[in-house]
Enzyme design. Structure first.
Site, short mmCIF file in Angstrom:
data_model
loop_
_atom_site.label_atom_id
_atom_site.label_comp_id
_atom_site.label_asym_id
_atom_site.label_seq_id
_atom_site.Cartn_x
_atom_site.Cartn_y
_atom_site.Cartn_z
N ASN A 1 0.81 -1.24 0.00
CA ASN A 1 0.00 0.00 0.00
C ASN A 1 0.83 1.27 0.00
OD1 ASN A 1 0.75 -0.33 2.73
ND2 ASN A 1 -1.09 0.71 3.45
N GLU B 1 4.51 -3.40 12.47
CA GLU B 1 3.48 -2.38 12.23
C GLU B 1 2.32 -3.09 11.55
OE1 GLU B 1 3.18 0.46 13.37
OE2 GLU B 1 5.23 0.67 14.12
N GLU C 1 8.57 3.30 14.12
CA GLU C 1 9.37 3.59 12.94
C GLU C 1 9.52 5.10 12.81
OE1 GLU C 1 7.11 0.86 10.03
OE2 GLU C 1 9.23 0.32 9.99
#
Ligand code: UN1
Length: 497
Positions: A151, A248, A460
């Protein structure tokens, strides 16, 4: 059909050892766009050997020199921004303006991490003895493995790769099987920027390729972005081998709108956070938690804006919403439309496949009303252009509904009341909180990540990203040249035991 998209291992573009391939298709046109190497554990092992060998020199390359390569990569990406963006749109469907934003995030990250080459701060602290010095410094880890989704095919890999490289690690990257061509083009940027052979390796394939990377004991760090189900599997496997893991995963992000909100700002933000990238962001807004008083006006405005969205092939500049990434995604999002209907949700707009489009995996931007907090469509990640409207009476109830899901990535509140805003900052239990802004659009200089089912406590981006890709080394230097008093005492105590 284009040429074979190959792995990049040890400084060469190579086929899979088995010769196996797979094809990818453009989700808007359903045309085959690439024929791709399908890697097995043997290819992963070859990449690990190459990465291990390259690590020896790369870790000794001064960090500012490593940073210069990242700056060059940023310049090359800037020059190739349009070509990378177009390839991205063709491969995974996001509209071209968003693809440009995706590439820009990687450019920004390359400059930021290039700068870390001259910072990468450790610290010193006073020590107990005279003529002695103490410091804590960051050390590289070794070979790291990155598994990334389709994505954000360039931005998300850059959040992992660039901090990993600046810390002095060598990298093996397994991108999504839906975006191999743009991944190869991204690797070419680093080749052209002068990154030494073997420091960055690309292995293309599906889940089994990623699993081989996770299982290889020489890969000491795994950084994963993707679904919660896959991520937790990766976590368990990597934990058994004692690896450091950064995860994540999913989201079920909400925008809270209070009665005093600026209606126009809220409408705009909700529309783009819910339907931008066709809802396929882990930060996408999938719940609107709205106070009773403003709900009728806000709902009207959202219906009007949602109906006006132009759906289509993302290479056309005027298109605002592209297709879902593949047929499987279309099935999944469609199944939630059925679930929603069974649960008693009412579709105000959309609610099914977009049959106006001649081809492709298009789903209509969809607004559900009459949603209650415990319905599956209000709890589970749909990953499509589907927004559920949940009515609440108060700020307290809105916060409670927001927090009562299995995920905790991003949330937002629209209010003109500073007290309400600060209460929300305190009480919303997500890793990212926005005030008067949608739930998307995180910037690369701040920590990115979430709580509960979204992550495992790592973050992150920003300097925090270095924590995933470095080890702390505590260093003591005694420059007295003799046994010191306290040292003698310590030895005596240790000897006595
Ligand atoms: C993701 O959806 O995986 O904040 C990342 C945002 C983007 C990144 C999203 N900067 O929406």
């Amino acid at each position: 059909m284009s040429d074979l998209v190959r792995n990049y291992i040890g400084g060469a573009w190579v086929e899979a050892q088995s010769g196996d391939t797979f094809t990818t298709i453009n989700p808007a046109t359903e045309e085959v766009i690439a024929n791709v190497a399908r890697s097995s554990a043997a290819d992963v092992d070859a990449a690990v050997s190459a990465a291990k060998q390259a690590y020896n020199n790369w870790r000794l390359t001064p960090a500012p020199r490593r940073g210069e390569i990242l700056y060059r990569a940023a310049q090359i990406m800037t020059e190739r921004k349009e070509a990378l963006s177009q390839l991205m749109t063709q491969e995974m469907g996001k509209v071209i303006s968003e693809a440009r934003g995706d590439v820009q995030e990687a450019i920004d990250m390359a400059y930021f991490m290039g700068g870390e080459g001259r910072r990468m701060h450790g610290y010193t602290a006073p020590v107990e003895l005279p003529n002695k010095f103490g410091m804590a410094i960051r050390d590289s880890v070794g070979v790291v493995g990155l598994i990334t989704p389709w994505n954000f095919p360039i931005a998300v890999p850059s959040w992992k790769m660039l901090p990993a490289l600046i810390c002095g690690n060598s990298v093996i990257w397994k991108p999504s099987e839906d975006t191999p061509a743009v991944s190869a083009a991204f690797v070419q940027v680093f080749v052209d920027a002068g990154l030494p052979a073997g420091v960055l390796n690309l292995v293309l394939g599906a889940g089994d390729t990623g699993a081989a990377l996770v299982k290889n004991p020489q890969v000491r760090v795994i950084s994963f972005t993707g679904s919660t189900a896959t991520g937790l599997g990766v976590y368990a496997q990597a934990a058994a081998l004692g690896k450091k893991v950064s995860l994540e995963m999913g989201g079920k992000n909400a925008i809270l709108v209070m009665d005093d909100a600026n209606l126009e700002l809220a409408t705009q933000a909700i529309t783009w956070s819910a339907f931008g990238t066709t809802g396929q962001r882990c930060t996408a807004t999938s719940r609107l938690i709205v106070q009773k008083g403003i709900k009728p006006r806000l709902t009207e405005a959202l219906i009007e804006k949602g109906r006006a969205l132009k759906v289509g092939y993302g290479l056309q500049e005027e298109v605002q919403v592209g297709p879902l990434v593949n047929a499987k995604a279309l099935d999944k999002v469609s199944s939630y439309a059925q679930i929603g209907a069974q649960e008693g949700a009412r579709a105000l707009i959309g609610g099914g496949r977009d049959t106006d489009q001649p081809r492709g995996f298009f789903f209509q931007p969809t607004l559900y009303d009459s949603v209650t907090p415990n319905m599956r469509i209000a709890q589970e990640e749909i990953f499509g252009p589907v927004l559920s409207i949940i009515e609440v009476a108060s700020l307290e109830e809105a916060i409670e509904v927001n927090n009562n899901v299995a995920y905790g990535l991003s949330s937002s509140i629209f209010t003109e009341n500073v007290n309400a805003a600060f209460r929300a900052i305190r009480d919303l239990t997500t890793g990212i909180v926005y005030i008067n802004h949608g739930t998307t659009g995180a910037e690369i200089q701040f920590p990115f990540g979430g709580t509960r089912g979204t992550g495992n406590g790592m973050r992150e981006a920003g300097q925090t990203a270095l924590d995933s890709f470095s080890e702390w080394k505590s260093v003591y230097v005694d420059y007295s040249g003799r046994l010191q008093r306290a040292q003698i005492d310590t030895d005596a105590i240790l000897g006595a035991n």
